[in-house]
Design a protein around this motif. Sequence first.
Motif, PDB file in Angstrom:
ATOM      1  N   ALA A  95       0.818  -1.209   0.000  1.00  0.00           N
ATOM      2  CA  ALA A  95       0.000   0.000   0.000  1.00  0.00           C
ATOM      3  C   ALA A  95       0.854   1.264   0.000  1.00  0.00           C
ATOM      4  N   LEU A  96       2.058   1.172   0.573  1.00  0.00           N
ATOM      5  CA  LEU A  96       2.946   2.339   0.663  1.00  0.00           C
ATOM      6  C   LEU A  96       4.179   2.177  -0.220  1.00  0.00           C
ATOM      7  N   LEU A  97       4.048   1.356  -1.256  1.00  0.00           N
ATOM      8  CA  LEU A  97       5.204   1.049  -2.095  1.00  0.00           C
ATOM      9  C   LEU A  97       5.843   2.294  -2.704  1.00  0.00           C
ATOM     10  N   ARG A  98       5.038   3.232  -3.148  1.00  0.00           N
ATOM     11  CA  ARG A  98       5.566   4.428  -3.805  1.00  0.00           C
ATOM     12  C   ARG A  98       6.252   5.367  -2.818  1.00  0.00           C
ATOM     13  N   CYS A  99       6.033   5.137  -1.517  1.00  0.00           N
ATOM     14  CA  CYS A  99       6.675   5.966  -0.496  1.00  0.00           C
ATOM     15  C   CYS A  99       8.004   5.372  -0.027  1.00  0.00           C
ATOM     16  N   ILE A 100       8.279   4.141  -0.434  1.00  0.00           N
ATOM     17  CA  ILE A 100       9.519   3.478  -0.023  1.00  0.00           C
ATOM     18  C   ILE A 100      10.688   3.966  -0.875  1.00  0.00           C
ATOM     19  N   LYS A 101      11.813   4.234  -0.246  1.00  0.00           N
ATOM     20  CA  LYS A 101      12.987   4.674  -0.976  1.00  0.00           C
ATOM     21  C   LYS A 101      13.605   3.483  -1.708  1.00  0.00           C
ATOM     22  N   PRO A 102      13.729   3.532  -3.024  1.00  0.00           N
ATOM     23  CA  PRO A 102      14.312   2.425  -3.786  1.00  0.00           C
ATOM     24  C   PRO A 102      15.767   2.192  -3.409  1.00  0.00           C
ATOM     25  N   PRO A 103      16.267   0.982  -3.578  1.00  0.00           N
ATOM     26  CA  PRO A 103      17.662   0.681  -3.217  1.00  0.00           C
ATOM     27  C   PRO A 103      18.680   1.389  -4.109  1.00  0.00           C
ATOM     28  N   PHE A 104      18.266   1.774  -5.303  1.00  0.00           N
ATOM     29  CA  PHE A 104      19.182   2.464  -6.219  1.00  0.00           C
ATOM     30  C   PHE A 104      18.484   3.663  -6.831  1.00  0.00           C
ATOM     31  N   ILE A 105      19.110   4.820  -6.716  1.00  0.00           N
ATOM     32  CA  ILE A 105      18.591   6.044  -7.320  1.00  0.00           C
ATOM     33  C   ILE A 105      19.635   6.540  -8.319  1.00  0.00           C
ATOM     34  N   PRO A 106      19.266   6.650  -9.594  1.00  0.00           N
ATOM     35  CA  PRO A 106      20.238   7.059 -10.623  1.00  0.00           C
ATOM     36  C   PRO A 106      20.828   8.442 -10.311  1.00  0.00           C
ATOM     37  N   PRO A 107      22.128   8.589 -10.493  1.00  0.00           N
ATOM     38  CA  PRO A 107      22.734   9.902 -10.285  1.00  0.00           C
ATOM     39  C   PRO A 107      22.291  10.863 -11.385  1.00  0.00           C
ATOM     40  N   PRO A 108      22.235  12.151 -11.094  1.00  0.00           N
ATOM     41  CA  PRO A 108      21.819  13.123 -12.116  1.00  0.00           C
ATOM     42  C   PRO A 108      22.812  13.180 -13.263  1.00  0.00           C
ATOM     43  N   ILE A 109      22.310  13.428 -14.457  1.00  0.00           N
ATOM     44  CA  ILE A 109      23.155  13.519 -15.648  1.00  0.00           C
ATOM     45  C   ILE A 109      23.219  14.977 -16.080  1.00  0.00           C
ATOM     46  N   ALA A 110      24.435  15.488 -16.218  1.00  0.00           N
ATOM     47  CA  ALA A 110      24.615  16.881 -16.610  1.00  0.00           C
ATOM     48  C   ALA A 110      24.362  17.052 -18.097  1.00  0.00           C
ATOM     49  N   CYS A 111      23.969  18.268 -18.471  1.00  0.00           N
ATOM     50  CA  CYS A 111      23.674  18.555 -19.879  1.00  0.00           C
ATOM     51  C   CYS A 111      24.911  18.354 -20.746  1.00  0.00           C
ATOM     52  N   LYS A 112      26.089  18.622 -20.192  1.00  0.00           N
ATOM     53  CA  LYS A 112      27.312  18.494 -20.983  1.00  0.00           C
ATOM     54  C   LYS A 112      27.546  17.057 -21.427  1.00  0.00           C
ATOM     55  N   ASP A 113      27.026  16.103 -20.643  1.00  0.00           N
ATOM     56  CA  ASP A 113      27.172  14.699 -21.024  1.00  0.00           C
ATOM     57  C   ASP A 113      26.409  14.399 -22.305  1.00  0.00           C
ATOM     58  N   PHE A 114      25.250  15.010 -22.459  1.00  0.00           N
ATOM     59  CA  PHE A 114      24.464  14.813 -23.670  1.00  0.00           C
ATOM     60  C   PHE A 114      25.153  15.457 -24.869  1.00  0.00           C
ATOM     61  N   VAL A 115      25.749  16.626 -24.642  1.00  0.00           N
ATOM     62  CA  VAL A 115      26.456  17.319 -25.716  1.00  0.00           C
ATOM     63  C   VAL A 115      27.636  16.501 -26.193  1.00  0.00           C
ATOM     64  N   ALA A 116      28.338  15.893 -25.232  1.00  0.00           N
ATOM     65  CA  ALA A 116      29.499  15.085 -25.585  1.00  0.00           C
ATOM     66  C   ALA A 116      29.088  13.885 -26.423  1.00  0.00           C
ATOM     67  N   VAL A 117      27.979  13.262 -26.034  1.00  0.00           N
ATOM     68  CA  VAL A 117      27.486  12.103 -26.778  1.00  0.00           C
ATOM     69  C   VAL A 117      27.057  12.517 -28.179  1.00  0.00           C
ATOM     70  N   ASP A 118      26.316  13.600 -28.279  1.00  0.00           N
ATOM     71  CA  ASP A 118      25.859  14.085 -29.579  1.00  0.00           C
ATOM     72  C   ASP A 118      27.025  14.422 -30.494  1.00  0.00           C
ATOM     73  N   SER A 119      28.055  15.037 -29.924  1.00  0.00           N
ATOM     74  CA  SER A 119      29.228  15.418 -30.712  1.00  0.00           C
ATOM     75  C   SER A 119      29.953  14.189 -31.232  1.00  0.00           C
ATOM     76  N   ALA A 120      30.029  13.160 -30.368  1.00  0.00           N
ATOM     77  CA  ALA A 120      30.704  11.932 -30.772  1.00  0.00           C
ATOM     78  C   ALA A 120      29.970  11.252 -31.913  1.00  0.00           C
ATOM     79  N   ILE A 121      28.634  11.264 -31.828  1.00  0.00           N
ATOM     80  CA  ILE A 121      27.835  10.638 -32.888  1.00  0.00           C
ATOM     81  C   ILE A 121      27.969  11.415 -34.189  1.00  0.00           C
ATOM     82  N   GLU A 122      27.929  12.748 -34.080  1.00  0.00           N
ATOM     83  CA  GLU A 122      28.003  13.579 -35.277  1.00  0.00           C
ATOM     84  C   GLU A 122      29.357  13.441 -35.959  1.00  0.00           C
ATOM     85  N   SER A 123      30.427  13.326 -35.164  1.00  0.00           N
ATOM     86  CA  SER A 123      31.754  13.218 -35.764  1.00  0.00           C
ATOM     87  C   SER A 123      31.976  11.878 -36.438  1.00  0.00           C
ATOM     88  N   SER A 124      31.144  10.884 -36.097  1.00  0.00           N
ATOM     89  CA  SER A 124      31.315   9.562 -36.684  1.00  0.00           C
ATOM     90  C   SER A 124      30.509   9.386 -37.977  1.00  0.00           C
TER      91      SER A 124
END
Length: 215
Positions: free
Chosen positions: A182-211
Motif C-alpha cells: 500500500a505504501l510502495l511508492r513511499c519506499i525509498k528504492p535501493p538504487f537512485i540514478p545519479p543526475p546527468i549533466a547537460c554536458k554529457d548529452f552534448v558530448a554524446v551528440d558530438s561523438a555521434i556527429e563526428s562519426s
Amino acid sequence: MVALEYLHMMGIVYRDLKPENVLVRSDGHISLTDFDLSLKVASCLHPSQHKQKKKSTHRAAVEIITEPMDVRSMSFVGTHEYLAPEIVSGEGHGNAVDWWTLGIFIFEMLYGTTPFKGVDHELTLANIVARALEFPKEAMVSQSAKDLITRLLIKDPTMRMGSTMGAAAIKRHEFFHGINWALLRCIKPPFIPPPIACKDFVAVDSAIESSIEYY
C-alpha cells in the motif's frame, strides 16, 4: 508486478515485459514503456471475502482481485525468449502471459540469461513449450526466489500463479515478505540514478556527429 496489476485493472494485457521496456525514473522507481503489443480488453473487479455468521460483529476482510475477463487472443506477439507457451503453441492467451513474462524477467535479473534460450529462435520456442525449467547451480539465489519463478513459469496458464487471483496471490509469496504494498511508492528504492549533466548529452551528440560520413 504492481505496474502489471494496474494495467490488468485497466483491462490491458501488456505482453512485452523485458529489461529494455523497464525504465528507472529519477526517483529510483520504475515505469513501463512501449505498449505497441498491448491488448485492450474488458476488465472486472472481483471482491473476495470469507463468509461470516450473521451474529458475528467482525467485518469480513475484502480483497479486490483485478483480472481481465473474456479475453482470448490468438496473436503471435512478443520477444522470443519471453513468449509464454500458450502463445508459441497458438492455443490462444489471456493476461496470464504477463505473469509468465514476469517469471522470465526475474530469472534474467538473477541469472543474467533467460531460462529457455536456444541457439536460434526455433530452438528457443521448442524449449519454451517442451523443456523443463532448470536453475544454474553456480549462482547463489534464495529458495524463495526459485519457488516464485517456478510458480510463475508453470506452462499450463490455468495453473500458473496469478492466473486466477491476479497479483494478489503473487504479493503474498514469501519472496516479497516485508513489503508494504500500500505504501510502495513511499519506499525509498535501493538504487537512485545519479543526475546527468547537460554536458554529457552534448558530448554524446558530438561523438555521434563526428562519426557520420556525409556524401
